[in-house]
Each structure stands twice: as structure tokens, then as C-alpha cells.
Design a protein around this motif. Structure first.
Motif, PDB file in Angstrom:
ATOM      1  N   TRP A   1       1.045  -0.699  -0.377  1.00  0.00           N
ATOM      2  CA  TRP A   1      -0.198  -0.240   0.353  1.00  0.00           C
ATOM      3  C   TRP A   1       1.157   1.223   0.248  1.00  0.00           C
ATOM      4  O   TRP A   1       0.791   2.376  -0.814  1.00  0.00           O
ATOM      5  CB  TRP A   1      -0.933  -0.081   1.289  1.00  0.00           C
ATOM      6  CG  TRP A   1      -1.829  -0.950   1.321  1.00  0.00           C
ATOM      7  CD1 TRP A   1      -2.413  -2.203   1.797  1.00  0.00           C
ATOM      8  CD2 TRP A   1      -3.362  -0.822   0.177  1.00  0.00           C
ATOM      9  NE1 TRP A   1      -3.378  -2.252   1.439  1.00  0.00           N
ATOM     10  CE2 TRP A   1      -3.851  -2.132   0.112  1.00  0.00           C
ATOM     11  CE3 TRP A   1      -3.367   0.201  -1.130  1.00  0.00           C
ATOM     12  CZ2 TRP A   1      -5.302  -1.904  -0.694  1.00  0.00           C
ATOM     13  CZ3 TRP A   1      -4.409   0.328  -1.696  1.00  0.00           C
ATOM     14  CH2 TRP A   1      -5.505  -0.901  -0.848  1.00  0.00           C
TER      15      TRP A   1
ATOM     16  N   ILE B   1      -5.364  -3.588  -3.800  1.00  0.00           N
ATOM     17  CA  ILE B   1      -3.664  -2.601  -4.744  1.00  0.00           C
ATOM     18  C   ILE B   1      -3.375  -2.686  -6.271  1.00  0.00           C
ATOM     19  O   ILE B   1      -3.114  -1.902  -6.049  1.00  0.00           O
ATOM     20  CB  ILE B   1      -2.143  -3.470  -4.105  1.00  0.00           C
ATOM     21  CG1 ILE B   1      -2.897  -3.461  -2.519  1.00  0.00           C
ATOM     22  CG2 ILE B   1      -0.970  -3.189  -4.098  1.00  0.00           C
ATOM     23  CD1 ILE B   1      -1.821  -4.961  -1.245  1.00  0.00           C
TER      24      ILE B   1
ATOM     25  N   THR C   1       4.622   3.043 -12.893  1.00  0.00           N
ATOM     26  CA  THR C   1       3.678   2.105 -11.919  1.00  0.00           C
ATOM     27  C   THR C   1       3.723   0.517 -12.232  1.00  0.00           C
ATOM     28  O   THR C   1       3.207  -0.333 -11.288  1.00  0.00           O
ATOM     29  CB  THR C   1       2.018   2.714 -12.910  1.00  0.00           C
ATOM     30  OG1 THR C   1       1.705   4.032 -12.632  1.00  0.00           O
ATOM     31  CG2 THR C   1       1.006   2.229 -11.810  1.00  0.00           C
TER      32      THR C   1
ATOM     33  N   THR D   1       5.973  -0.800  -9.923  1.00  0.00           N
ATOM     34  CA  THR D   1       5.781  -0.088  -8.764  1.00  0.00           C
ATOM     35  C   THR D   1       5.003  -1.981  -8.262  1.00  0.00           C
ATOM     36  O   THR D   1       5.543  -2.128  -7.559  1.00  0.00           O
ATOM     37  CB  THR D   1       4.917   1.196  -8.328  1.00  0.00           C
ATOM     38  OG1 THR D   1       5.676   2.089  -8.531  1.00  0.00           O
ATOM     39  CG2 THR D   1       4.525   0.777  -6.770  1.00  0.00           C
ATOM     40  N   LEU D   2       4.506  -2.113  -9.303  1.00  0.00           N
ATOM     41  CA  LEU D   2       3.620  -3.014  -9.230  1.00  0.00           C
ATOM     42  C   LEU D   2       4.281  -4.466  -8.730  1.00  0.00           C
ATOM     43  O   LEU D   2       3.985  -5.173  -7.920  1.00  0.00           O
ATOM     44  CB  LEU D   2       2.241  -3.516 -10.171  1.00  0.00           C
ATOM     45  CG  LEU D   2       0.954  -2.738 -10.427  1.00  0.00           C
ATOM     46  CD1 LEU D   2       0.078  -2.914 -11.501  1.00  0.00           C
ATOM     47  CD2 LEU D   2       0.176  -3.271  -8.505  1.00  0.00           C
TER      48      LEU D   2
ATOM     49  N   THR E   1       6.011  -4.536  -5.412  1.00  0.00           N
ATOM     50  CA  THR E   1       4.793  -4.703  -4.457  1.00  0.00           C
ATOM     51  C   THR E   1       5.380  -6.215  -3.416  1.00  0.00           C
ATOM     52  O   THR E   1       4.332  -6.422  -2.717  1.00  0.00           O
ATOM     53  CB  THR E   1       3.604  -4.574  -4.731  1.00  0.00           C
ATOM     54  OG1 THR E   1       3.592  -5.309  -6.200  1.00  0.00           O
ATOM     55  CG2 THR E   1       2.850  -2.672  -4.121  1.00  0.00           C
TER      56      THR E   1
ATOM     57  N   ALA F   1      -3.611   0.795  -8.035  1.00  0.00           N
ATOM     58  CA  ALA F   1      -2.515   1.353  -9.132  1.00  0.00           C
ATOM     59  C   ALA F   1      -2.891   1.207 -10.608  1.00  0.00           C
ATOM     60  O   ALA F   1      -2.274   2.622 -11.547  1.00  0.00           O
ATOM     61  CB  ALA F   1      -1.072   0.360  -9.432  1.00  0.00           C
TER      62      ALA F   1
ATOM     63  N   ASN G   1       3.492   6.389  -5.177  1.00  0.00           N
ATOM     64  CA  ASN G   1       4.712   6.318  -6.835  1.00  0.00           C
ATOM     65  C   ASN G   1       3.181   6.889  -7.300  1.00  0.00           C
ATOM     66  O   ASN G   1       2.869   7.824  -8.676  1.00  0.00           O
ATOM     67  CB  ASN G   1       3.545   4.808  -7.485  1.00  0.00           C
ATOM     68  CG  ASN G   1       3.873   4.484  -9.032  1.00  0.00           C
ATOM     69  OD1 ASN G   1       4.683   5.708  -9.651  1.00  0.00           O
ATOM     70  ND2 ASN G   1       3.177   4.590  -9.528  1.00  0.00           N
TER      71      ASN G   1
ATOM     72  N   VAL H   1       2.374   1.773  -3.619  1.00  0.00           N
ATOM     73  CA  VAL H   1       1.497   2.332  -4.410  1.00  0.00           C
ATOM     74  C   VAL H   1       0.839   3.964  -4.138  1.00  0.00           C
ATOM     75  O   VAL H   1       1.362   4.105  -5.389  1.00  0.00           O
ATOM     76  CB  VAL H   1       0.297   1.038  -3.846  1.00  0.00           C
ATOM     77  CG1 VAL H   1      -0.660   1.839  -5.646  1.00  0.00           C
ATOM     78  CG2 VAL H   1       0.245  -0.151  -4.808  1.00  0.00           C
TER      79      VAL H   1
END
Length: 432
Positions: free
Chosen positions: A6, A105, A85, A88-89, A92, A109, A12, A9
Motif C-alpha cells: 500500500w 492494491i 506504475t 511499482t506493482l 509490491t 495502481a 507512486n 502504490v
């Protein structure tokens, strides 16, 4: 791991690139954060400039090269936000988060990516469309200074059809704008004015006592709107530099004629092709007008058979009906048509708000490119946009050079007309 996901995300979304600096490729993160701060700085600078120097902002925003640069920058940010993005995923490690949180989540995103990247992509599309429109319609010529504190623009509503040779302006208007306040005066000129005087130039030499006053002219009738046809078809060599200067011989002839009639220096012209007018009104979703007396739509070229009526009352017109409303001749006069044409012009200006223009921007720009021909240079668009924002807040003064104002088109008193125009276009001086 769920809380970590979290946070990544969220970071970001707030500061693209910061997630990579904390938990991923720091080189990519520094690049993303630097790009983000640069964008914020440009936005803040733009806002400050808007309040300090709005003309400069409008000028930058209405130059075709600038618009293409803006489009390229926006596409860069759209791609960058997609890359950041997706990375970033990856960071995670969503498979290690709680099963109940994974969809939320990933959904947050994805939504943020679509909003940011999709918004930037759409804005880039609008910028390229606007850049093409500005480049196609407006010239690269140097700007003309105001004369006696005013910009005077000649608007010609022209129509070419099977019943006439060439193109002939059926609607002739001068919009005179105070260069400081934006106050605007619209001067309507009847197309059937006779013995038209000309500003110094080839037509003034050919017709020293007025158009057709001595031995007639080279076309059937020697009206104001016949000047375009005569020069364009018969004597284009009178204005040998017109095309090179982004104009036409007929346009330059009309400029000299309109200047002679009004006594004003005409810096710019706008030629509106009436058939393209249909596309513009349709692209805006139509226009609402209040019709006092029903106006007929004809079925034949003799203007005697009527297929339907427009009005009376408040009527929503599509492009085809708006054109008929402006042009209908049945049981009416040229002065009635002038009144309806100016009513439509004002209605379109009032109803062309940013919301409906942006929502249909491509169609509006395409219609405008087909509709408008002008010698207004790109470098003055910012100034005119700023003036237009002032004009919209002020009442528009209208002068119709018709019998209602004691102007006889058959035997016009041009000294009287010059005085009427001069009185209506006096630049107000600041109070002491």
C-alpha cells in the motif's frame, strides 16, 4: 508485505519515482522523481505567469510549434507513468500480500495509471489536433499594430453555388476591438451598397468617384459584394502580391472597399465558407436562437416553395437549419438576413463554452480548418485570446448600415457613414 505494498502504490501516486528510490532501481527512481519535480515546477511557473503575464501564456499556448512540443512532453510523461506504475506493482510482490488486499492494491495502481497516463495521452492528442489546426489556418506573417487603439477585422461570410460564378461574400461585417479593454463594435455592411469608395490603391485609381459611378463595372451589378468577384475573376493582377502574402486578390479588393466604406484601417480578414459553417455548428452540438418571426426553408431555387418553417420561439438549430436561418430569402429583406446572421454569430460565441468545445475538440478543429481562411498570424493569437476573455464580459455595440440608421444603400452618404463608425469606435480615455 501488505502494508508495504500500500505504501509503495501510494508513494507512486503522490510522487512518481519515489517507490523505486525506496525499494527498487534507484537510478530509475531518481529519474522519475526528477521528472515529477520538473513537471510540478513548470505547472507552478505557468500559473504564476498566467497572473503576471497572461498574454505570454496565451501566446505560448496558441503557437503550433509549442503545441507539438507540449504533445511530445505529455506523451513522454504518459509512457514514464506507465513504466513507473508497472515497476511499482512488481516491487509490491503482490503474491506475498494478503489475498483479500491483492485486487484492491492492483486496482488502485491501475486506476491511477489510467488516469495519469491516459489523461496525459488525451491531452497530447488535443495538443496535436490544436497544433495542426493553428498551423493550417493561421499565417506566419508578422503582426500588425493597432490603429488608433483598435484592431479592425473584416469578417466575410461567403457562398459559392451553381447559380453564381465564383465566390461572393453574402455577409460582410467589421469587428472593431479596443486593443486595451477588449470592447468590441460590430459593423454590418449591406452587400448591396452602391458607389463604394476605396482606400488608396488600384481600385481607387480605377474608380475614383466610387465603384461603377462613372462607366459601370465589369460585372452585372456594381454592389459592394461584387468587388470580390470582379477582381478575383477579371482583374487579379491588381493585387499581384496577395497570394504570396497569404491572401487572395478578391480579399484584398474587399479590404480596400470595406476600409473605404467605414473609414477604418482593416488589419486582418476572416473568410467564413458558409457550407463549412454547417460542420462547425454540428460539431458544437447545435445552437439555440430566439426566432421572432418564422423563417422558411425553401424547396426550389426560386425561393417560393416552402418545405418547413423555423420558429417562432426558442429553437435549437443543427448546422443545416442554422445555415437556412442565416440565408433564407423568402418574404424577407437583406437587412433581415443581416440581423439573423449577426444573431447567429453572437449565439455561437456565447454558447461555445470550454466544456462543449473540449468535449468535441477534434470535430470543432476539423470544422474550423474547413471553415476559416484568415491572415491573422499565429503570433497574435495569444493577444486575441486575452482580448476575447475581456470582450465576453462586455456588451457588444452593433451598428447596421441600413435604412434603419438612415443609410440608403442606393445613394449612401459615406461622410455620414464615416461619422457613424467613428462615433462608435472612439477609444475611451482613462479618467483623470
Amino acid at each position: 508485505m501488505t502494508r508495504r505494498a500500500w505504501w509503495l502504490v501510494g508513494l507512486n501516486i503522490l510522487v512518481p519515482g519515489s517507490a523505486q528510490m525506496l525499494a527498487g532501481n534507484r537510478k530509475l527512481g531518481r529519474f522519475g522523481v526528477g521528472a515529477t519535480f520538473t513537471l510540478w515546477a513548470v505547472i507552478v511557473l505557468g500559473v504564476v505567469l498566467y497572473f503576471v503575464w497572461p498574454t505570454g501564456v496565451y501566446t505560448i499556448a496558441t503557437t503550433s510549434i509549442t503545441l507539438w512540443v507540449v504533445a511530445a512532453v505529455l506523451l513522454f510523461y504518459a509512457v514514464l507513468w506507465v513504466i513507473l506504475t508497472l515497476d511499482t506493482l512488481r516491487l509490491t510482490r503482490i503474491v506475498k500480500t494478503l489475498p483479500s488486499a491483492r485486487a484492491a492494491i492492483a486496482g488502485l495502481a491501475t486506476v491511477a495509471m489510467v488516469l495519469f497516463a491516459g489523461g496525459a495521452g488525451y491531452a497530447a492528442y488535443l495538443a496535436t489536433t490544436a497544433g495542426s489546426f493553428v498551423g493550417d489556418v493561421f499565417s506566419a506573417a508578422p503582426p500588425e499594430p493597432p490603429v488608433d487603439g483598435r484592431y479592425n477585422i473584416m469578417l466575410l461570410g461567403a457562398d459559392a453555388g451553381p447559380d453564381r460564378e465564383g465566390l461572393r461574400p453574402d455577409s460582410i461585417t467589421v469587428v472593431s476591438i479596443d486593443a486595451a479593454t477588449g470592447e468590441a463594435t460590430m459593423i454590418g455592411l449591406p452587400r448591396n451598397l452602391e458607389y463604394v469608395p476605396f482606400a488608396p490603391g488600384p481600385l481607387a485609381d480605377k474608380y475614383p468617384n466610387g465603384y461603377g459611378a462613372d462607366d459601370g463595372c465589369e460585372v452585372d451589378v456594381c454592389y459592394l459584394n461584387s468587388v470580390y468577384t470582379e477582381v478575383e475573376l477579371m482583374s487579379p493582377d491588381m493585387y499581384p502580391n496577395a497570394i504570396a502574402d497569404g491572401s487572395q486578390p478578391g480579399i484584398e479588393a474587399m479590404r480596400d472597399a470595406v476600409s473605404g466604406v467605414t473609414g477604418l484601417t482593416i488589419q486582418y480578414y476572416v473568410l467564413i465558407e458558409m457550407q463549412g459553417f454547417i460542420d462547425l455548428v454540428d460539431s458544437l452540438g447545435g445552437v439555440d436562437v430566439t426566432v421572432e418571426n418564422a423563417v422558411p426553408i425553401h424547396t426550389d431555387e426560386t425561393f417560393t416553395e416552402v418545405s418547413e418553417w423555423i420558429g417562432p420561439g426558442v429553437v435549437h438549430l443543427d448546422g443545416w437549419h442554422a445555415l437556412w436561418y442565416a440565408r433564407s430569402r423568402h418574404d424577407t429583406t437583406d437587412y433581415d438576413r443581416m440581423e439573423r446572421q449577426h444573431q447567429l454569430q453572437e449565439a455561437i460565441l456565447e454558447q461555445s463554452n470550454p466544456a462543449n468545445v473540449l468535449s468535441k475538440f477534434q470535430a470543432v478543429a476539423a470544422a474550423g480548418a474547413r471553415l476559416v481562411e484568415t491572415d491573422i498570424p499565429q503570433s497574435t493569437l495569444g493577444l486575441f485570446v486575452e482580448l476575447a476573455t475581456k470582450t465576453k464580459e462586455l456588451p457588444i455595440t452593433r451598428i447596421e448600415l441600413t435604412p434603419a440608421m438612415d443609410v440608403d444603400p442606393e445613394y449612401p452618404d459615406y461622410d455620414y457613414i464615416h461619422q457613424l463608425v467613428a462615433d462608435a469606435t472612439v477609444v475611451a480615455t482613462p479618467e483623470e
